[in-house]
Scaffold this motif. Sequence first.
Motif, PDB file in Angstrom:
ATOM      1  N   SER A 215      33.858  19.681  11.202  1.00 14.51           N
ATOM      2  CA  SER A 215      34.147  20.117  12.557  1.00 14.51           C
ATOM      3  C   SER A 215      33.852  21.596  12.725  1.00 14.51           C
ATOM      4  O   SER A 215      33.903  22.374  11.767  1.00 14.51           O
ATOM      5  CB  SER A 215      35.625  19.850  12.877  1.00 14.51           C
ATOM      6  N   ARG A 338      29.815  20.663  24.320  1.00 14.79           N
ATOM      7  CA  ARG A 338      29.330  20.248  23.009  1.00 14.79           C
ATOM      8  C   ARG A 338      27.978  19.564  23.152  1.00 14.79           C
ATOM      9  O   ARG A 338      27.607  19.074  24.230  1.00 14.79           O
ATOM     10  CB  ARG A 338      30.310  19.286  22.329  1.00 14.79           C
ATOM     11  N   PHE A 341      27.685  16.372  18.655  1.00 13.52           N
ATOM     12  CA  PHE A 341      28.926  15.798  18.144  1.00 13.52           C
ATOM     13  C   PHE A 341      29.411  14.702  19.096  1.00 13.52           C
ATOM     14  O   PHE A 341      29.221  14.788  20.308  1.00 13.52           O
ATOM     15  CB  PHE A 341      30.015  16.863  18.012  1.00 13.52           C
ATOM     16  N   GLN A 366      34.790  20.430  17.769  1.00 15.96           N
ATOM     17  CA  GLN A 366      33.684  19.485  17.965  1.00 15.96           C
ATOM     18  C   GLN A 366      33.433  18.855  16.597  1.00 15.96           C
ATOM     19  O   GLN A 366      33.076  19.558  15.644  1.00 15.96           O
ATOM     20  CB  GLN A 366      32.448  20.200  18.487  1.00 15.96           C
ATOM     21  N   SER A 367      33.582  17.537  16.486  1.00 17.56           N
ATOM     22  CA  SER A 367      33.824  16.956  15.165  1.00 17.56           C
ATOM     23  C   SER A 367      33.015  15.711  14.846  1.00 17.56           C
ATOM     24  O   SER A 367      32.478  15.034  15.716  1.00 17.56           O
ATOM     25  CB  SER A 367      35.319  16.600  15.040  1.00 17.56           C
ATOM     26  N   ALA A 368      32.975  15.438  13.546  1.00 18.28           N
ATOM     27  CA  ALA A 368      32.561  14.165  12.974  1.00 18.28           C
ATOM     28  C   ALA A 368      33.570  13.863  11.876  1.00 18.28           C
ATOM     29  O   ALA A 368      33.320  14.106  10.694  1.00 18.28           O
ATOM     30  CB  ALA A 368      31.144  14.243  12.416  1.00 18.28           C
ATOM     31  N   GLY A 383      23.746  20.470  16.099  1.00 17.68           N
ATOM     32  CA  GLY A 383      24.939  20.324  16.926  1.00 17.68           C
ATOM     33  C   GLY A 383      25.323  21.676  17.492  1.00 17.68           C
ATOM     34  O   GLY A 383      24.943  22.724  16.945  1.00 17.68           O
TER      35      GLY A 383
END
Length: 392
Positions: A215, A338, A341, A366-368, A383
């Motif tokens: 993130s 974003r 992501f 902003q994540s995975a 990203g």
Amino acid sequence: MAMVYRTPFSPKFIAPSFISPATKLIPLDPYLPCHQVHYSNKKRGFPLPVVASVPYPPINVDYLETEFRGHGVSFASITDSCVVRMGLANGSVASLMLPSGLITSYKAPMWHGGLLELLHTSVSEGENGGAVIQGGVSLVFNFINGDGGLPWSPSSWTLRDVRGSPQEFIQVELISNSLEDKVEVKHIVTLQGDALSSEIVITNSKPTPLSLMGSVMSHLAVSTPEATYAMGLERSNFFTRPPVLSSFSIIPPDFSQKKDSGSNKSWVPMAFKELLSSLDSRNQKIDGIESENDEELEGEEDDNYKHLTEKMSRIYTSTPRSFTIIDRGRRNSVVVGRDGFHELYMFSPGSSHKWYSKYAYICIGQSALLEPIILGPEGEWRGRQDLHNPNL
């Protein structure tokens, strides 16, 4: 040349991603000892500031000043770290630290004519008596190669290039790589008159796939979560998860004693690698209690003007590409955008703490974290996070 395109945030937004293949990598000289740095085995008589207590080699600030002068960027040495300050003609200012890569400050012009700090950082005493800096904007990533190698996380960043001018924009390009895993990560920080952007460019040079989880963590300063709202998340699905604990996370020590506003469970913060391993299972244990079913940890946001007064730690899915954090106490807002992501991490420490204190912030990521991003052999992924200031 910079490529200009329009976004919902600004009609003159500068795309952070213009990297010339001919751009040369700065040699190791900036990170070699210089005449201003002295080593000693003797105990120091005063505490020295560090970033999150991670040791780094010293940086030659004089070299950086000579190499990158004329772009609106200045450099200052703080023991073994270097503060990079970007300043625009309209008053916007941002600062980051090398080699940790932590963005510690973003001061933006406001409607009332002054500047307001939009990021939240905390300075506390470390185990060895030195100052530890946490919060701000940091990259928290973990890479796993498909050939079964050991995980790798970028933690030390080198300054590669500086572009722009105080009249238009300033762009600082950082790089971190793993020679063994053949992974290169670029963090391109762009300061504009009304926005601060972080773009991440990841290159996998191996003939095997690369799995990425993590993130872009941003601690946004607020007066208190009790006066703070998230606008634009209605009907977004979410999962209640333990707070992500990295070197730069700010988590109240009593957080595990309270429950997320959308869950009947309580939990303790989890270290980042711990969290990634636990997310593989939907029946994970939270604070020693195993979930009876997935429905207790899942939900749908039913409020388009979400009050962040309660303690919460969630990972949202199917969210819009931008939403707004509104602070009625400081009378300002931040539009968070974003690209690349598909998940949004949101953490609120709750409103039981003092206004404008160490825990007066909202963490956005902003994540995975639920699903990894897979880079194919010889592949590249990009990203971005945008923090837009609409208060001019």
